[in-house]
Design an enzyme around this catalytic site. Structure first.
Site, PDB file in Angstrom:
ATOM      1  N   LYS A 152      37.471  33.689  46.693  1.00 34.91           N
ATOM      2  CA  LYS A 152      36.684  34.609  45.867  1.00 34.91           C
ATOM      3  C   LYS A 152      35.449  35.084  46.622  1.00 34.91           C
ATOM      4  CE  LYS A 152      33.541  33.555  42.940  1.00 34.91           C
ATOM      5  NZ  LYS A 152      32.718  32.986  41.843  1.00 34.91           N
ATOM      6  N   ASP A 170      36.484  36.369  39.425  1.00 29.84           N
ATOM      7  CA  ASP A 170      35.532  35.381  38.913  1.00 29.84           C
ATOM      8  C   ASP A 170      35.897  35.084  37.459  1.00 29.84           C
ATOM      9  OD1 ASP A 170      34.755  37.633  37.519  1.00 29.84           O
ATOM     10  OD2 ASP A 170      32.621  37.418  37.956  1.00 29.84           O
TER      11      ASP A 170
END
Length: 261
Positions: A152, A170
């Site tokens: 991420k 997220d």
């Protein structure tokens, strides 16, 4: 001559002679939206926020990388409050290493898990100097090798610093992918793959920020604010409370309605 090691297989059955067939793998859930609906969703997001930007303050690719690493289990506002002073004195890997782990820790003490994060910031700074000449690599495989950097974080840096059309999933994007049935998945990787598959190429550059901001200010975790949603008429979430879309007007990347939150 029969092979003593050979095992007979009953017709239509398994090696043990039973007729039990292996269970088929469950199909991965797909988006419930047609391509034209997905295109309209992101067209509206593009009108609402033509130039979306992340809310983590930074001055270059290195400080962006550090800020994203620090943002794990912390709010962007909390990270910004801590890093303003830190980045004023250490905006390169060399300066960060010279500052040292103990001093970095003093700057970020208000952020959750600050001890481990201070260690990672120094370690990743050292790795950048040692392996990349002090520059942040524009490559996901190289980024995830750095201490404290996961997929991420790498995707955020590639998108914001290098303009690559990545999708950093997220908590907001994971929630939206599943709540809206836009890209259902049990893991962030599944949601990421689903979104990349359905989002039109011309919208991929900013799709990550559009979804984050939509999740942060409209499709909130506790309860979606459907009357403020510009895609309420398209949305197929079982949780939605209205099918009347909010007026489609530009509100800016950070400000307008969002500043009042």
């Amino acid at each position: 001559m029969k092979n003593p090691k050979a095992k007979s297989v009953a017709a239509g059955g398994t090696r043990d002679g039973s007729n039990v067939k292996p269970r088929p793998k469950p199909a991965r859930p797909h988006s419930v939206y047609r391509p034209d609906e997905v295109r309209e969703i992101f067209r509206r997001f593009s009108v609402q926020r033509p130039e979306p930007k992340g809310e983590l303050e930074h001055v270059n690719a290195f400080t962006l990388l550090v800020a994203v690493v620090l943002s794990a289990q912390a709010t962007d506002a909390g990270v910004n409050k801590a890093t303003r002073a830190l980045f004023a004195v250490a905006d390169t890997p060399q300066k960060m290493v010279a500052l040292g782990e103990e001093e970095v820790g003093k700057y970020i003490r208000t952020i959750g898990l600050w001890r481990g994060k201070a260690k990672n910031v120094i370690a990743l700074s050292q790795a950048l100097i040692r392996d990349h000449g002090g520059s942040v690599p524009a490559d996901r495989e190289e980024l995830v090798k750095l201490p404290g950097v996961g997929r991420k974080t790498a995707n955020v840096v590639l998108n914001m610093a290098f303009g690559q059309p990545t999708m950093a999933v997220d908590t907001h994007i994971f929630r939206i992918g599943n709540r809206l049935l836009l890209a259902p998945g049990k893991t962030p990787e599944q949601v990421e793959a689903g979104l990349i598959k359905i989002i039109p190429p011309e919208y991929m550059r900013h799709a990550h920020h559009w979804l984050i901001l939509h999740g942060r200010y409209v499709c909130k975790a506790r309860k979606p604010d459907c009357p403020r949603c510009v895609i309420a008429d398209i949305c197929k979430s079982p949780e939605k409370t209205t099918s009347i879309p909010a007026p489609l007007v530009e509100i800016g990347a950070i400000g307008g309605l969002e500043a009042a939150q």
